[in-house]
Structure formats: structure tokens, C-alpha cells
Design an enzyme around this catalytic site. Sequence first.
Site, PDB file in Angstrom:
ATOM      1  N   PHE A  99      29.430  24.468  66.332  1.00 51.09           N
ATOM      2  CA  PHE A  99      28.358  23.468  66.210  1.00 51.09           C
ATOM      3  C   PHE A  99      27.114  24.065  66.825  1.00 51.09           C
ATOM      4  CE2 PHE A  99      31.396  22.172  69.601  1.00 51.09           C
ATOM      5  CZ  PHE A  99      30.654  22.562  70.704  1.00 51.09           C
ATOM      6  N   ASP A 146      47.898  23.654  65.687  1.00 47.13           N
ATOM      7  CA  ASP A 146      46.635  23.883  66.388  1.00 47.13           C
ATOM      8  C   ASP A 146      46.715  25.300  66.940  1.00 47.13           C
ATOM      9  OD1 ASP A 146      44.548  24.047  68.259  1.00 47.13           O
ATOM     10  OD2 ASP A 146      44.606  21.884  68.625  1.00 47.13           O
ATOM     11  N   PRO A 150      30.840  36.537  56.122  1.00 46.60           N
ATOM     12  CA  PRO A 150      30.086  35.837  55.079  1.00 46.60           C
ATOM     13  C   PRO A 150      28.726  35.374  55.598  1.00 46.60           C
ATOM     14  CG  PRO A 150      32.205  34.726  55.578  1.00 46.60           C
ATOM     15  CD  PRO A 150      31.893  35.673  56.697  1.00 46.60           C
ATOM     16  N   TYR A 169      26.501  37.253  62.771  1.00 48.28           N
ATOM     17  CA  TYR A 169      26.006  37.267  64.154  1.00 48.28           C
ATOM     18  C   TYR A 169      27.081  37.746  65.139  1.00 48.28           C
ATOM     19  CZ  TYR A 169      27.698  32.325  64.228  1.00 48.28           C
ATOM     20  OH  TYR A 169      28.445  31.176  64.141  1.00 48.28           O
TER      21      TYR A 169
END
Length: 290
Positions: free
Chosen positions: A105, A73, A196, A155
Amino acid sequence: MNFKEGMLREGALKGKNILVTGGGTGLGRSMGSYFLELGANLIITSRKLDVLKQTAEEMMAEKGGKVLPLACDVRDIEQVEQMWKDATEAFGTIHVVLNNAAGNFISPTERLSTNAFNTVLDIVLKGTSQVTLTAGKDWIAKKQAGTFLNIVTTYAWTGSGYVVPSAAAKAGVLAMTRSLAVEWAKYGIRSNAIAPGPFPTEGAWSRLLPGDLVKKFDPAKKVPVGRVGEHQELANLAAYLVSDFSSYVNGEVMTIDGGEWLKGAGEFNNLDMIPQEMWDMLEASRGKKG
Ligand code: HXC
Ligand code: NAP
């Protein structure tokens, strides 16, 4: 020849050991697979060891080479340091780190809990910085050259509502990429990034276009070239940027989005919606006056 085919010559990454975070799924898996095809060995790492093991087996069966799955992690520095130790013990030298792991999300920002915001910041910005620092310190101590390739988004520089923790974190990763490109070049360490546009993956689509949103917001419609990305064309760019062919490319962020962000940025780009007949009417009325 076309964009769905591999671009670099056979053996272009021969002798390179490449660590891919988030390498068990999605774009990390696709880029890793192509590196393997070009002769590299891989370490793939993420939280889910079962997914990594299966991916490693499938990759080796398909492409040959060596793929080492390691659970880690990236938010936990002890796990990152252990993963790096295990990877270097197994492979001797790691030549390239692809920072690809991410969490994201969609949500109105005011609905996010502190933990939700921090979770994305921690995976994307803290995770990338922890892997980068661990690898960089080791490379510098061993006087060994290395290459970082960081996956950001468009962004990162425009910002975006509804994915604010991701935008803030990716902007941080981009700043880190450019900063270290200068600071660590003296150690033979290059840092570049790829931004991307939309490339379909289960991970991104299920979180960014959940439920019916996928029918309402067709991502291809926002892209001037009229389609979403093919994994192979991203893999081609990534393979170039981690190869020695790009030795003089340092501190760059390469956008591969079919022109998507520029279309969103131009203030009048939405005039696309005006039908030809209306342009005809406007032209005719101008003619009358002139
Ligand atoms: C609001 C949410 C949420 C959601 C989780 N949370 N999902 N809040 N909307 N959809 C909140 C939880 O309620 C919790 O807060 C906190 O976030 C942490 O959630 P956990 O489920 O405990 O976290 P964890 O198990 O660590 O999982 C991390 C994750 C998950 C980010 C939430 O989605 C994940 O594992 N993602 C990894 C893969 C991924 O995201 N891939 C997509 C990358 S795509 P509380 O307060 O309740 O404790 C990408 C593309 C960008 O980056 C550009 C596209 C063009
Ligand atoms: P994905 O398949 O969900 O990839 C994300 C990967 O990150 C998963 O393999 C996940 O594996 C790993 N990961 C998540 N949290 C982690 C953690 N805490 N520690 C270690 N690994 C973790 O989605 P994707 O679309 O391929 O995204 C890959 C990269 O491309 C991301 O950086 C994303 O921001 C970027 N990107 C994607 C698009 C797109 O359109 N798809 C566009 C722009 C940028 P585990 O769950 O096993 O941990």
C-alpha cells in the site's frame, strides 16, 4: 499475431504441476490460467479459500485441466508446510513454484506503524523465503529438479519512496533469486524473476491508486510505449520462464514495463515536458552565437 495472444505452442507445459501463490486473483490468476491452457496442472494458494475455490472452478470450466485450491497464509510456516504436504500428496510432484503473493500500500514511511511495515515485509520477503525453502528442501531431498519464478518490481533495484516496505522486501526477493540461482543449480533447481511495470489489477490499483489518485496519476503516462501492460504478455513471459524452453536462463530478472523505470531513472528524462517551440527557440539562439 500480437501481444494479446498466447505465445507458446500447445502442450508446452504438459506434465508440469505448478504452484502459484496468490493464484486466485490478479496477475497470479492470469499467469495460472495460461499455464493451464498450455497443459499444466495447478495448485493455487492464498489466504481466502472461497476466492480460490471460485477461481479454480472458473479456470477448469474455461481451460480444462486440474486446479487444486489450498488456503495458506505464506507468513505462517506451519501453514506453508501443510500446504506443500497437501499439494504433493494430491499431485505427486510439484515441478514449478511461482512466488507471486504480495502485500502493498502507499504511505509516507514515517506514518507507518511497526506492524504496517512488518506486515508487508512478512508477506513479501518472509512469505517468499518460507515457500522457497519448503519447496527447495523437499526437491533436494528427493533429488528432483525444480523451477522458481519470483514476481518482483522494478523498484527492487531503484528503490521507491512511499512503498518502502515493499521496495525493501522485493529487493530481498531479487537477491534471494540470484543467490539461489547459483547455489541450487547443482540440484537442478533454476531461479528467475520477472519485474512487471504497471499491469492493472483490482488488488494493486485499489491500494496504490486509491480514491481520486487514479484520475490524477495515469500510470500509462509514465510508460514510454504509452500504455499499461496486458496480462497475456506477462503470462507469455512467465510461461516461457517456467517451461523447459528456458533451461539455460538462470538467475535472470526480466523487466516487462514498456521502458517505465528507465524513463524515471534518467536525470533529464523529464525534459519530455519541454514543448517543440522551446527547442526551436533554443536551437535558433545557438545558431546566432555560432
Ligand atoms: C498504512 C496500513 C494500510 C495503509 C494497512 N495498514 N493498510 N497502514 N496505510 N493503506 C496497517 C494496519 O493499520 C496495520 O497496522 C497493519 O498495516 C496490518 O494491517 P491488516 O489490515 O491487519 O493486515 P492484513 O489483514 O494482514 O492485510 C495485509 C495488507 C492488505 C497488506 C494490509 O492490503 C492485503 O491483504 N494485501 C494483499 C494484496 C495486495 O496488497 N495486493 C497488491 C500487490 S501490488 P496497525 O499498526 O494498525 O496494527 C504490488 C505492486 C507493486 O505489490 C508495483 C506496482 C507498479
Ligand atoms: P493481487 O491480485 O492483490 O495479488 C496479490 C495476491 O497475494 C492475492 O491473491 C492475495 O490473496 C495474495 N496474498 C496476499 N497476502 C497473502 C498472504 N499472507 N499469504 C498468501 N497469499 C497472500 O495483486 P497483483 O497486482 O495481481 O499482484 C501480483 C504480484 O505482482 C505481486 O507480487 C505484486 O507485487 C506484483 N506486481 C504487480 C504489479 C501490477 O501492476 N499489478 C506491478 C509489479 C509487480 P489473498 O488475499 O486471498 O491472500
